[in-house]
Write an enzyme that holds these catalytic residues in place. Structure first.
Site, PDB file in Angstrom:
ATOM      1  N   ARG A 285       0.850  -1.187   0.000  1.00 34.77           N
ATOM      2  CA  ARG A 285       0.000   0.000   0.000  1.00 34.77           C
ATOM      3  C   ARG A 285       0.888   1.240   0.000  1.00 34.77           C
ATOM      4  NH1 ARG A 285      -3.001  -3.045  -1.672  1.00 34.77           N
ATOM      5  NH2 ARG A 285      -5.138  -3.557  -1.009  1.00 34.77           N
ATOM      6  N   GLN A 314      -6.188   6.253  -5.416  1.00 35.97           N
ATOM      7  CA  GLN A 314      -6.150   5.463  -6.643  1.00 35.97           C
ATOM      8  C   GLN A 314      -7.442   5.699  -7.427  1.00 35.97           C
ATOM      9  OE1 GLN A 314      -3.130   1.848  -5.754  1.00 35.97           O
ATOM     10  NE2 GLN A 314      -5.266   1.360  -5.413  1.00 35.97           N
ATOM     11  N   HIS A 333      -2.086  -0.012 -10.677  1.00 34.57           N
ATOM     12  CA  HIS A 333      -2.253  -1.087  -9.691  1.00 34.57           C
ATOM     13  C   HIS A 333      -2.725  -2.352 -10.419  1.00 34.57           C
ATOM     14  CE1 HIS A 333      -3.664  -2.118  -5.324  1.00 34.57           C
ATOM     15  NE2 HIS A 333      -2.938  -3.071  -5.878  1.00 34.57           N
TER      16      HIS A 333
END
Length: 389
Positions: A285, A314, A333
């Site tokens: 993270r 994000q 991601h």
């Protein structure tokens, strides 16, 4: 009948794939350690399809609508006028992904009086305010282990890419050059380096096992020390904390969950204590590291490289400094969103829904919050009193 709101990442810019690079994906028999693969009663997609984007709908629409439920799928998740906020007000279930998180804040939970279940299609539920979920007795579940190996493979790839200076070397070729000197001026062998893993859970252990054949010296830290047999098998050196490990390693790969003890862990002081020219890989993270401290360390040369696929928020803003920092290997991601992983986490999401809609217990290993407290995997991976956003 239930209303399910599903927040997924947008389709590819050039359209939903009419065909794929491969006709099939490999079939695996199970997970290391004995946990069973997802076992839904049925599937309405072919493994290897892009089911994680909006058009893919996690393969859920036919199943849910045939049983009289309502499914709303969107990628619009930001702001009070977003589809997510409009539809969440009377939703029973929210499904989101860690790659395109619908941040389920305490404020959103307060505006969703019917919400009873929040599912993470994948692993990592820190985008859910777990304290608010506990207070409201909302069940939080995720598809544990579904993409752990996917993330581990990505972390190994990023490690090699940084150390071997792969991305700049490829760029020279793409731009028509043959600049060997420029390419190798920052390239090293991984062999012989000290490589450390922060948190040796499923992903961290998978990274250690995949790096062992490279002839590196392996280190790890974790709240729970691994069995002596595993330490001896892999030649691991245990460190009592991240600070001790960081000072001893050339490469640090972060795989800890985000909670109060890890937030902001890699700050300027810790990074400054590392060997000059170290590398950090972060597929855990973003908030575990200090954003600006990383940029400053790359600019000064304290860090030789930083790579990962986790950002905050994000998606990140267009001018996020990690996009343009020197010697970075950042990606969206995507580590846990390969087509292989999507087949597993979509199947696991359906398994969780099947159980919940039928009033059956959800598998213990899928549970993060249940019955007003941390449960299952959540009880060993998260800390109440600060978890979530």
């Amino acid at each position: 009948m239930a209303k399910i709101v599903c927040v997924l990442f947008p389709d590819p810019a050039d359209g939903y794939p009419p065909r794929y690079a491969r006709d099939t994906i490999p079939v695996i028999d199970g997970y290391a350690g004995g946990q069973a693969l997802p076992r839904p009663e049925g599937l309405d997609f072919s493994p290897g399809e892009l089911v994680g984007s909006v058009s893919g709908e996690l393969g859920l629409r036919s199943f849910l609508e045939e049983h009289g439920h309502t499914l709303v799928v969107t990628s619009d998740k930001e702001g009070p006028d977003s589809v997510l906020d409009r539809e969440l007000s009377d939703a029973d279930v929210l499904i989101s992904q860690p790659f395109w998180p619908a941040y389920l804040t305490a404020e959103r939970i307060a505006r969703a009086p019917k919400l009873k279940l929040a599912i993470t299609a994948g692993i990592g539920s820190d985008h859910v305010d777990l304290n608010a979920a506990i207070a409201r007795d909302i069940t939080v579940a995720e598809v544990t282990y579904s993409n752990s190996i996917s993330v581990a493979e990505h972390a190994v790839m990023l490690t090699l890419s940084l150390v071997r200076n792969y991305l700049p070397s490829h760029q020279w070729v793409a731009e028509g050059g043959w600049n060997i000197g420029d390419s190798v001026a920052r390239a090293y062998d991984l062999e012989g380096m000290d490589v450390g893993v922060i948190a040796a859970g499923r992903i961290g252990q998978a990274v250690l096992r995949r790096l062992a054949p490279f002839g590196v010296k392996l280190h790890y830290t974790d709240k729970r020390r691994l069995p002596v047999a595993i330490e001896e098998e892999l030649g691991l050196t245990f460190h009592p904390d991240a600070r001790s490990l960081a000072r001893a390693c050339d490469v640090v790969s972060i795989h800890a969950p985000l909670h109060p003890e890890t937030e902001g862990l890699f700050d300027d002081a810790l990074i400054s204590s590392m060997r000059r020219g170290s590398y950090i890989v972060n597929c855990a993270r973003a908030q575990i590291v200090d954003r600006d401290a990383v940029v400053q360390a790359l600019q000064s040369g304290q860090l030789a490289g930083y790579a990962g696929d986790v950002w905050y928020p994000q998606p990140p803003e267009a001018d996020h400094p990690w996009r343009t920092a020197p010697h970075n290997g950042m990606t969206p991601h995507v580590s846990g969103a390969s087509l292989s992983a999507q087949a597993r986490y979509a199947a696991g999401t359906r398994e969780i829904l099947e159980a919940w809609l039928a009033g059956r217990p959800i598998r213990d290993e899928y549970l993060i919050v249940d019955g007003g407290h941390l449960a299952g995997t959540g009880a060993v991976s998260y800390t109440a009193g600060g978890a979530g956003h």
